[in-house]
Design a protein around this motif. Structure first.
Motif, mmCIF file in Angstrom:
data_model
loop_
_atom_site.group_PDB
_atom_site.id
_atom_site.type_symbol
_atom_site.label_atom_id
_atom_site.label_comp_id
_atom_site.label_asym_id
_atom_site.label_seq_id
_atom_site.Cartn_x
_atom_site.Cartn_y
_atom_site.Cartn_z
ATOM 1 N N GLU A 170 -12.990 -21.919 -28.319
ATOM 2 C CA GLU A 170 -13.730 -23.187 -28.282
ATOM 3 C C GLU A 170 -12.847 -24.324 -27.779
ATOM 4 O O GLU A 170 -13.287 -25.165 -26.993
ATOM 5 C CB GLU A 170 -14.270 -23.516 -29.678
ATOM 6 N N LYS A 171 -11.604 -24.356 -28.235
ATOM 7 C CA LYS A 171 -10.685 -25.419 -27.835
ATOM 8 C C LYS A 171 -10.360 -25.326 -26.346
ATOM 9 O O LYS A 171 -10.391 -26.327 -25.621
ATOM 10 C CB LYS A 171 -9.400 -25.315 -28.663
ATOM 11 N N VAL A 172 -10.056 -24.113 -25.878
ATOM 12 C CA VAL A 172 -9.754 -23.934 -24.460
ATOM 13 C C VAL A 172 -10.973 -24.265 -23.614
ATOM 14 O O VAL A 172 -10.870 -24.909 -22.562
ATOM 15 C CB VAL A 172 -9.279 -22.493 -24.186
ATOM 16 N N ALA A 173 -12.147 -23.833 -24.061
ATOM 17 C CA ALA A 173 -13.378 -24.096 -23.315
ATOM 18 C C ALA A 173 -13.642 -25.586 -23.182
ATOM 19 O O ALA A 173 -14.033 -26.075 -22.113
ATOM 20 C CB ALA A 173 -14.551 -23.412 -24.004
ATOM 21 N N ALA A 174 -13.421 -26.330 -24.263
ATOM 22 C CA ALA A 174 -13.646 -27.773 -24.223
ATOM 23 C C ALA A 174 -12.607 -28.472 -23.346
ATOM 24 O O ALA A 174 -12.940 -29.388 -22.580
ATOM 25 C CB ALA A 174 -13.613 -28.337 -25.638
ATOM 26 N N ASP A 175 -11.360 -28.034 -23.443
ATOM 27 C CA ASP A 175 -10.288 -28.676 -22.679
ATOM 28 C C ASP A 175 -10.379 -28.385 -21.182
ATOM 29 O O ASP A 175 -10.076 -29.245 -20.349
ATOM 30 C CB ASP A 175 -8.920 -28.226 -23.205
ATOM 31 N N LYS A 197 -21.792 -25.173 -19.125
ATOM 32 C CA LYS A 197 -23.120 -24.583 -19.015
ATOM 33 C C LYS A 197 -23.476 -23.738 -20.240
ATOM 34 O O LYS A 197 -24.307 -22.827 -20.162
ATOM 35 C CB LYS A 197 -23.210 -23.729 -17.749
ATOM 36 N N VAL A 198 -22.857 -24.052 -21.379
ATOM 37 C CA VAL A 198 -23.169 -23.313 -22.593
ATOM 38 C C VAL A 198 -24.635 -23.513 -22.955
ATOM 39 O O VAL A 198 -25.210 -24.587 -22.757
ATOM 40 C CB VAL A 198 -22.255 -23.777 -23.753
ATOM 41 N N GLN A 199 -25.262 -22.477 -23.470
ATOM 42 C CA GLN A 199 -26.681 -22.510 -23.798
ATOM 43 C C GLN A 199 -26.879 -22.490 -25.309
ATOM 44 O O GLN A 199 -26.037 -21.977 -26.053
ATOM 45 C CB GLN A 199 -27.390 -21.305 -23.163
ATOM 46 N N GLU A 200 -28.008 -23.034 -25.738
ATOM 47 C CA GLU A 200 -28.329 -23.016 -27.159
ATOM 48 C C GLU A 200 -28.542 -21.579 -27.610
ATOM 49 O O GLU A 200 -29.122 -20.758 -26.898
ATOM 50 C CB GLU A 200 -29.583 -23.829 -27.441
ATOM 51 N N HIS A 201 -28.062 -21.279 -28.786
ATOM 52 C CA HIS A 201 -28.160 -19.916 -29.300
ATOM 53 C C HIS A 201 -29.611 -19.539 -29.564
ATOM 54 O O HIS A 201 -30.398 -20.352 -30.063
ATOM 55 C CB HIS A 201 -27.346 -19.779 -30.590
#
Length: 364
Positions: free
Chosen positions: A288-293, A299-303
């Motif tokens: 999550e941290k790497v993805a945000a940085d 393009k993350v989608q709602e679960h």
């Protein structure tokens, strides 16, 4: 390292799903041997049947420990992946199935890890970690002295390496099917760097757990079969190793009940998930941290299970965070141990086609 929907495109997610399904199929076949599901005459390992009652418990324990995020760096946390722990305790094939059960329960009930990314998660968190960890563990145990300490040390190293290996696997999948245009070198450096730190925590948890089980019941640890706990005698108030003659005929391990170990493990899982999890780190985990940085999460989608009454590890309509999270954890442990035990019971009961026709002189 639960990959959400939207990180990896649909075609690559589908291919990962096929790979994961194939790995689970292989795992089912291999678990039949590890759990003693085939006849003795067909080549099942002696003592394998003793791991069957514990396989569902291992899945539930991993579910519980994964709720305990621990801080690894400023603003970043990590949690157990569990592949190494499962593989060493119950065997690599059964261990893979444990991780698959955990990921399935997390995705469906708790909206943790994307549903379309389930194949990616099983491949990265299950296949890669169990294969890498068990291969390294077996290699180390063959060159190290056959003792409890060396077996525990091998478990530590295997678990440590398995986490950055999973980070590399995710990076490779992202390089092929990532939905955002981020330099792969930056992703690899960031993922491996933070997951080496997470691997230290993984290694400590794995070594402590494996060491604790070996100390009381080495016969229940798949990776420690043949490693007998030394008989102790109290002499002048001190515990010393018994002479070889006194330890020559120990009680048959097969006759020893697993109920105490099973009960203690389940109680520990319930306490961890129902109480200790409230004090876990709230910081984002390594992925999550790497993805945000790095912008991977653009393009993350709602679960798909975002409306689940247990989404985000809380019980819907219960306002008290401690009660809500603790109850969700207890429910998760209960469901996981029930589903896992059912799966492994069915695997153990199933016979290979040729097994009924194979007879030994003793069976006639």
């Amino acid at each position: 390292m639960h990959v959400p929907d939207g990180f990896i495109n649909a075609p690559v997610s589908a291919v990962a799903g096929v790979v994961a399904a194939g790995a689970v199929a292989v795992g089912l076949r291999g678990a039949r041997r590890e759990l003693g599901g085939t006849s003795r005459s067909s080549g099942a390992e002696s003592g394998g049947e003793k791991t069957a009652p514990l396989a569902g418990l291992v899945a539930a324990f991993i579910f519980a420990v994964q709720m305990l995020n621990f801080p690894v760096a400023a603003g970043t946390s990590g949690h157990l992946l569990g592949g190494a722990l499962a593989a060493i305790l119950v065997g690599p094939c059964t261990g893979l199935l444990c991780i698959a059960v955990v990921l399935l329960m997390q995705g469906i009930l708790f909206a943790d890890g994307g549903l379309t990314a389930l194949g990616v998660n099983i491949t990265v968190m299950g296949v890669v970690t169990t294969v890498v960890a068990y291969a390294l563990f077996r290699g180390l145990t063959r060159v190290l002295p056959r003792t409890r300490r060396s077996t525990t040390a091998a478990a530590f190293v295997a678990a440590l390496v398995s986490v950055p290996a999973a980070a590399v696997a995710f990076t490779l999948i992202y390089a092929i099917g990532g939905t955002t245009d981020v330099p792969i070198g930056k992703v690899l450096t960031a993922m491996v760097g933070v997951h080496v730190l997470i691997g230290i925590g993984e290694a400590a948890i794995t070594a402590l757990t494996v060491g604790a089980v070996i100390a009381v019941r080495p016969d229940l640890v798949h990776g420690a079969r043949g490693l007998a706990a030394p008989l102790k005698l109290r002499v002048d108030g001190e515990l010393v190793d018994a002479p070889a003659a006194a330890a020559a005929e120990p009680a048959p391990a097969a006759a020893r009940s697993t109920r105490k170990v099973w009960g203690a493990g389940l109680a520990a899982a319930l306490v961890l998930a129902g109480f200790v999890s409230f004090y876990a780190s709230a910081s984002p985990d390594g992925l999550e941290k790497v993805a945000a940085d790095k912008g991977i999460d653009e393009k993350v989608q709602e679960h798909g299970a975002a409306d689940s009454p247990l989404a985000d590890y809380g019980v819907k309509d219960i306002s008290d965070a401690r009660v809500s999270g603790g109850l969700a954890g207890v429910i998760g442990v209960g469901v996981t141990v029930a589903v896992g035990s059912g799966v492994f019971w069915a695997v153990r009961r199933r016979r290979t086609p040729e097994a009924p026709e194979t007879r030994t002189p003793e069976s006639v």
